[in-house]
Design a protein around this motif. Structure first.
Motif, PDB file in Angstrom:
ATOM      1  N   THR A 114      23.860  10.824 -22.087  1.00 10.30           N
ATOM      2  CA  THR A 114      22.892  11.495 -22.946  1.00 10.30           C
ATOM      3  C   THR A 114      23.435  11.815 -24.325  1.00 10.30           C
TER       4      THR A 114
ATOM      5  N   ARG B  21      25.121  19.599 -24.870  1.00 11.28           N
ATOM      6  CA  ARG B  21      25.302  21.042 -24.734  1.00 11.28           C
ATOM      7  C   ARG B  21      25.698  21.403 -23.315  1.00 11.28           C
TER       8      ARG B  21
ATOM      9  N   THR C  40      28.579  11.904 -22.874  1.00 14.52           N
ATOM     10  CA  THR C  40      27.760  12.155 -24.055  1.00 14.52           C
ATOM     11  C   THR C  40      27.811  10.977 -25.020  1.00 14.52           C
TER      12      THR C  40
ATOM     13  N   LYS D 114      22.436  14.571 -25.536  1.00 11.26           N
ATOM     14  CA  LYS D 114      22.468  16.032 -25.442  1.00 11.26           C
ATOM     15  C   LYS D 114      23.756  16.458 -24.741  1.00 11.26           C
TER      16      LYS D 114
ATOM     17  N   GLU E  27      22.976  21.382 -20.606  1.00 11.20           N
ATOM     18  CA  GLU E  27      22.546  20.066 -20.127  1.00 11.20           C
ATOM     19  C   GLU E  27      23.567  19.487 -19.150  1.00 11.20           C
TER      20      GLU E  27
END
Length: 123
Positions: A83, A87, A104, A85, A90
């Motif tokens: 992903t 963070r 990531t 995302k 997540e």
């Protein structure tokens, strides 16, 4: 017999690069562009590992991960969430739903291959 990897991503350029990379590494590869197609491919192709994008049409990577983890017949299958995302929330959600690893984007292809090999070796 080569190990099988299913690549699930709705971005064609990512699918192409991952497919090339994994085939070059000696894996048998199948691809899917959305969550529904991913579930169909899991049934048809029976992958050892799924590289699963989070943000996709029809079903998200989270939903696909949850469905796969609910199936006892798929318990040995490894799932790597991919992903943009990154963070902590997540990552925590993906791991809580049963993903074996979380990568990531953008990612190092060398690191991704090492992660895939490590997960499959731990099998």
């Amino acid at each position: 017999m080569p190990q099988k990897i299913l690549i699930v991503d709705d971005e064609p350029n990512i699918v192409l690069s991952l497919e090339f990379l994994m085939k070059r590494e000696g894996f048998q590869v199948a691809v899917a562009a959305d969550g529904d197609a991913a579930l169909e491919q899991v049934q048809a192709f029976a992958p050892d590992l799924v590289l699963l994008d989070v943000m996709m049409p029809k079903k998200s990577g989270y939903e696909v991960c949850e469905i796969l983890r609910a199936d006892p017949a798929r318990s040995a299958m490894k799932i790597v969430m991919l992903t943009a995302k990154g963070r902590d929330t997540e990552v925590a959600k993906g791991l809580a739903l049963g993903a074996d690893a979380y990568v990531t984007k953008p990612f190092s292809t060398k690191d991704l291959v090492a992660q895939v090999r490590s997960l499959l070796a731990a099998g």
